[in-house]
Design an enzyme around this catalytic site. Structure first.
Site, PDB file in Angstrom:
ATOM      1  N   ASP A  32       0.882  -1.175   0.000  1.00  0.00           N
ATOM      2  CA  ASP A  32       0.000   0.000   0.000  1.00  0.00           C
ATOM      3  C   ASP A  32       0.918   1.223   0.000  1.00  0.00           C
ATOM      4  O   ASP A  32       1.638   1.464   0.987  1.00  0.00           O
ATOM      5  CB  ASP A  32      -0.876  -0.034   1.260  1.00  0.00           C
ATOM      6  CG  ASP A  32      -1.832   1.152   1.331  1.00  0.00           C
ATOM      7  OD1 ASP A  32      -1.539   2.219   0.743  1.00  0.00           O
ATOM      8  OD2 ASP A  32      -2.874   1.028   1.991  1.00  0.00           O
ATOM      9  N   VAL A  33       0.896   2.003  -1.077  1.00  0.00           N
ATOM     10  CA  VAL A  33       1.856   3.115  -1.194  1.00  0.00           C
ATOM     11  C   VAL A  33       1.640   4.222  -0.168  1.00  0.00           C
ATOM     12  O   VAL A  33       2.517   5.050   0.036  1.00  0.00           O
ATOM     13  CB  VAL A  33       1.856   3.790  -2.594  1.00  0.00           C
ATOM     14  CG1 VAL A  33       2.499   2.932  -3.634  1.00  0.00           C
ATOM     15  CG2 VAL A  33       0.491   4.283  -2.986  1.00  0.00           C
ATOM     16  N   LYS A  42      -4.041  15.603  -7.061  1.00  0.00           N
ATOM     17  CA  LYS A  42      -3.312  15.555  -8.341  1.00  0.00           C
ATOM     18  C   LYS A  42      -2.546  16.857  -8.586  1.00  0.00           C
ATOM     19  O   LYS A  42      -1.471  16.834  -9.182  1.00  0.00           O
ATOM     20  CB  LYS A  42      -4.278  15.243  -9.490  1.00  0.00           C
ATOM     21  CG  LYS A  42      -4.875  13.827  -9.437  1.00  0.00           C
ATOM     22  CD  LYS A  42      -3.815  12.741  -9.591  1.00  0.00           C
ATOM     23  CE  LYS A  42      -4.417  11.352  -9.728  1.00  0.00           C
ATOM     24  NZ  LYS A  42      -3.403  10.293  -9.906  1.00  0.00           N
ATOM     25  N   TYR A  77      -9.805  14.863  -5.114  1.00  0.00           N
ATOM     26  CA  TYR A  77      -9.006  14.262  -6.200  1.00  0.00           C
ATOM     27  C   TYR A  77      -8.144  15.332  -6.867  1.00  0.00           C
ATOM     28  O   TYR A  77      -6.944  15.141  -7.077  1.00  0.00           O
ATOM     29  CB  TYR A  77      -9.949  13.603  -7.208  1.00  0.00           C
ATOM     30  CG  TYR A  77      -9.248  12.855  -8.336  1.00  0.00           C
ATOM     31  CD1 TYR A  77      -8.599  11.645  -8.093  1.00  0.00           C
ATOM     32  CD2 TYR A  77      -9.254  13.348  -9.645  1.00  0.00           C
ATOM     33  CE1 TYR A  77      -7.967  10.955  -9.120  1.00  0.00           C
ATOM     34  CE2 TYR A  77      -8.621  12.663 -10.672  1.00  0.00           C
ATOM     35  CZ  TYR A  77      -7.987  11.467 -10.410  1.00  0.00           C
ATOM     36  OH  TYR A  77      -7.355  10.783 -11.427  1.00  0.00           O
ATOM     37  N   ASN A 116       1.982   5.413 -10.342  1.00  0.00           N
ATOM     38  CA  ASN A 116       0.695   5.285 -11.033  1.00  0.00           C
ATOM     39  C   ASN A 116      -0.442   4.968 -10.069  1.00  0.00           C
ATOM     40  O   ASN A 116      -1.596   5.279 -10.364  1.00  0.00           O
ATOM     41  CB  ASN A 116       0.819   4.177 -12.088  1.00  0.00           C
ATOM     42  CG  ASN A 116      -0.518   3.689 -12.576  1.00  0.00           C
ATOM     43  OD1 ASN A 116      -1.153   4.313 -13.411  1.00  0.00           O
ATOM     44  ND2 ASN A 116      -0.990   2.573 -12.022  1.00  0.00           N
TER      45      ASN A 116
HETATM   46  P1  NAP Z   1      -7.586   1.510 -11.743  1.00  0.00           P
HETATM   47  O1  NAP Z   1      -7.885   0.585 -12.847  1.00  0.00           O
HETATM   48  O2  NAP Z   1      -8.563   1.725 -10.647  1.00  0.00           O
HETATM   49  O3  NAP Z   1      -6.159   1.113 -11.127  1.00  0.00           O
HETATM   50  C1  NAP Z   1      -5.650   1.763  -9.991  1.00  0.00           C
HETATM   51  C2  NAP Z   1      -4.370   1.070  -9.588  1.00  0.00           C
HETATM   52  O4  NAP Z   1      -3.858   1.698  -8.408  1.00  0.00           O
HETATM   53  C3  NAP Z   1      -4.591  -0.388  -9.286  1.00  0.00           C
HETATM   54  O5  NAP Z   1      -3.497  -1.141  -9.757  1.00  0.00           O
HETATM   55  C4  NAP Z   1      -4.630  -0.406  -7.758  1.00  0.00           C
HETATM   56  O6  NAP Z   1      -4.190  -1.655  -7.278  1.00  0.00           O
HETATM   57  C5  NAP Z   1      -3.641   0.705  -7.425  1.00  0.00           C
HETATM   58  N1  NAP Z   1      -3.842   1.263  -6.085  1.00  0.00           N
HETATM   59  C6  NAP Z   1      -4.927   1.928  -5.618  1.00  0.00           C
HETATM   60  N2  NAP Z   1      -4.738   2.257  -4.326  1.00  0.00           N
HETATM   61  C7  NAP Z   1      -3.504   1.807  -3.986  1.00  0.00           C
HETATM   62  C8  NAP Z   1      -2.739   1.846  -2.798  1.00  0.00           C
HETATM   63  N3  NAP Z   1      -3.197   2.408  -1.677  1.00  0.00           N
HETATM   64  N4  NAP Z   1      -1.502   1.278  -2.808  1.00  0.00           N
HETATM   65  C9  NAP Z   1      -1.031   0.697  -3.925  1.00  0.00           C
HETATM   66  N5  NAP Z   1      -1.709   0.620  -5.081  1.00  0.00           N
HETATM   67  C10 NAP Z   1      -2.939   1.166  -5.106  1.00  0.00           C
HETATM   68  O7  NAP Z   1      -7.300   2.965 -12.322  1.00  0.00           O
HETATM   69  P2  NAP Z   1      -6.477   3.502 -13.585  1.00  0.00           P
HETATM   70  O8  NAP Z   1      -7.436   4.204 -14.447  1.00  0.00           O
HETATM   71  O9  NAP Z   1      -5.588   2.470 -14.149  1.00  0.00           O
HETATM   72  O10 NAP Z   1      -5.636   4.639 -12.830  1.00  0.00           O
HETATM   73  C11 NAP Z   1      -4.218   4.643 -12.721  1.00  0.00           C
HETATM   74  C12 NAP Z   1      -3.768   6.065 -12.423  1.00  0.00           C
HETATM   75  O11 NAP Z   1      -4.172   6.924 -13.485  1.00  0.00           O
HETATM   76  C13 NAP Z   1      -4.364   6.671 -11.153  1.00  0.00           C
HETATM   77  O12 NAP Z   1      -3.391   7.414 -10.473  1.00  0.00           O
HETATM   78  C14 NAP Z   1      -5.462   7.572 -11.682  1.00  0.00           C
HETATM   79  O13 NAP Z   1      -5.740   8.644 -10.794  1.00  0.00           O
HETATM   80  C15 NAP Z   1      -4.824   8.054 -12.971  1.00  0.00           C
HETATM   81  N6  NAP Z   1      -5.792   8.559 -13.957  1.00  0.00           N
HETATM   82  C16 NAP Z   1      -6.809   7.768 -14.374  1.00  0.00           C
HETATM   83  C17 NAP Z   1      -7.725   8.279 -15.287  1.00  0.00           C
HETATM   84  C18 NAP Z   1      -8.904   7.483 -15.778  1.00  0.00           C
HETATM   85  O14 NAP Z   1      -9.797   8.077 -16.397  1.00  0.00           O
HETATM   86  N7  NAP Z   1      -8.956   6.169 -15.570  1.00  0.00           N
HETATM   87  C19 NAP Z   1      -7.556   9.589 -15.773  1.00  0.00           C
HETATM   88  C20 NAP Z   1      -6.504  10.346 -15.319  1.00  0.00           C
HETATM   89  C21 NAP Z   1      -5.616   9.828 -14.406  1.00  0.00           C
HETATM   90  P3  NAP Z   1      -4.831  -2.378  -5.989  1.00  0.00           P
HETATM   91  O15 NAP Z   1      -6.283  -2.007  -5.959  1.00  0.00           O
HETATM   92  O16 NAP Z   1      -4.562  -3.796  -6.202  1.00  0.00           O
HETATM   93  O17 NAP Z   1      -4.058  -1.807  -4.851  1.00  0.00           O
END
Ligand code: NAP
Length: 259
Positions: free
Chosen positions: A63-64, A159, A155, A90
């Site tokens: 957990d980061v 960010k 959020y 990420n």
């Molecule tokens: P996602 O499918 O929900 O994946 C999120 C990832 O973060 C998962 O691998 C999750 O793994 C990990 N995570 C969450 N909480 C954590 C914690 N406390 N410690 C370690 N790992 C954790 O979302 P995604 O869309 O791929 O998002 C990845 C990044 O892109 C995020 O930072 C998000 O804010 C950013 N982003 C996403 C979007 C979008 O539209 N999807 C747009 C802009 C930016 P576990 O649950 O296994 O821990």
């Protein structure tokens, strides 16, 4: 030989979504890749996919937002693959609420994972990059780091903090062979966006397909970005060709946010 052969990369939240796409992209570029997150099963699946491409890989449950877990993770990656000179912050969580309904827990969780987690990882790894006179940090921020929007105060604050951290550390390491950049995507087609669509659907009585259309409409290209597009930028930022790009927040949203 592929460009990143011999490099070790650590990708937080690397088991699924954008993180998984980046893990595969860096593996295709030759890097050995450690993926971390809280869910062991998805991490193991991603590790298998990386090994099928060729490089070495490791899965680390972490957990980061917990400093001691980050310290353990860094030690485990070092032992399994060597010191990571590529770090992709990420791991992230999202959530939506108007200001008066933004709870302390929501605020704390968002800042802890999205900003403090990246800070812990950078503080642990950037000194190793400086010693090696080479390093790459790629922080996955969001367009919410570049502009405000309604109902995402926590959020957006987290960010913006991540982008501020990116710019400050980029300035600190500029002469050391290390670059620190952020990618700022609009809505990307991952489980996180599926959850956003479900939330809109529940709040507005639209069905999920209609809710997705709303999210697609945030881009002038009328579509969601893909995880592979984010991964392509991340891989480029890790390349020698990108060594002059430092302290940037690169927007990927089809052109909604300009400048
Ligand atoms: P996602 O499918 O929900 O994946 C999120 C990832 O973060 C998962 O691998 C999750 O793994 C990990 N995570 C969450 N909480 C954590 C914690 N406390 N410690 C370690 N790992 C954790 O979302 P995604 O869309 O791929 O998002 C990845 C990044 O892109 C995020 O930072 C998000 O804010 C950013 N982003 C996403 C979007 C979008 O539209 N999807 C747009 C802009 C930016 P576990 O649950 O296994 O821990």
């Amino acid at each position: 030989m592929a460009e990143l052969t011999g490099r070790v990369a650590l990708i937080t939240g690397g088991g699924r979504g954008i993180g998984r796409a980046i893990a595969l992209s860096l593996a295709h570029a030759g890097a050995d890749v450690a993926v971390s997150g809280r869910s062991a099963d998805v991490l193991e699946e991603t590790v298998s996919a990386i090994r099928a491409i060729g490089p070495r890989a490791a899965a680390i449950v972490c957990d980061v937002g917990e400093r001691s877990q980050v310290d353990d993770m860094v030690a485990q990656v070092g032992k399994a693959l060597g010191n990571p000179l590529i770090l992709v912050n990420n791991a992230g969580i999202a959530g939506s609420a108007k200001l008066s309904e933004t709870t302390d827990d929501m605020w704390d969780a968002m800042l802890r994972v999205n900003a403090t987690g990246a800070f812990y990882c950078m503080r642990a790894l950037v000194p190793m990059m400086i010693d090696a006179k080479w390093g790459r940090v790629v922080n996955i921020a969001s367009i919410a780091a570049r502009a405000g929007a309604a109902y995402i105060a926590a959020y957006s604050a987290s960010k913006h903090a991540l982008l501020g951290l990116t710019r400050a550390i980029a300035a600190e390491v500029a002469a050391k062979g290390v670059t620190v950049n952020a990618i700022c995507p609009g809505y990307v087609d991952t489980e996180m966006t599926d959850r956003s669509a479900a939330f809109i659907s529940a709040r507005t009585r639209r069905n999920e397909q209609e809710a997705r259309k709303i999210l697609e409409g945030f881009s002038p290209q009328q579509r969601l970005m893909t995880a592979e597009e984010v991964a392509g930028i991340a891989a480029y930022l890790c390349s020698e060709a990108a060594r002059g790009i430092n302290g940037q927040g690169i927007v990927l949203d089809g052109g909604a946010l300009q400048g």
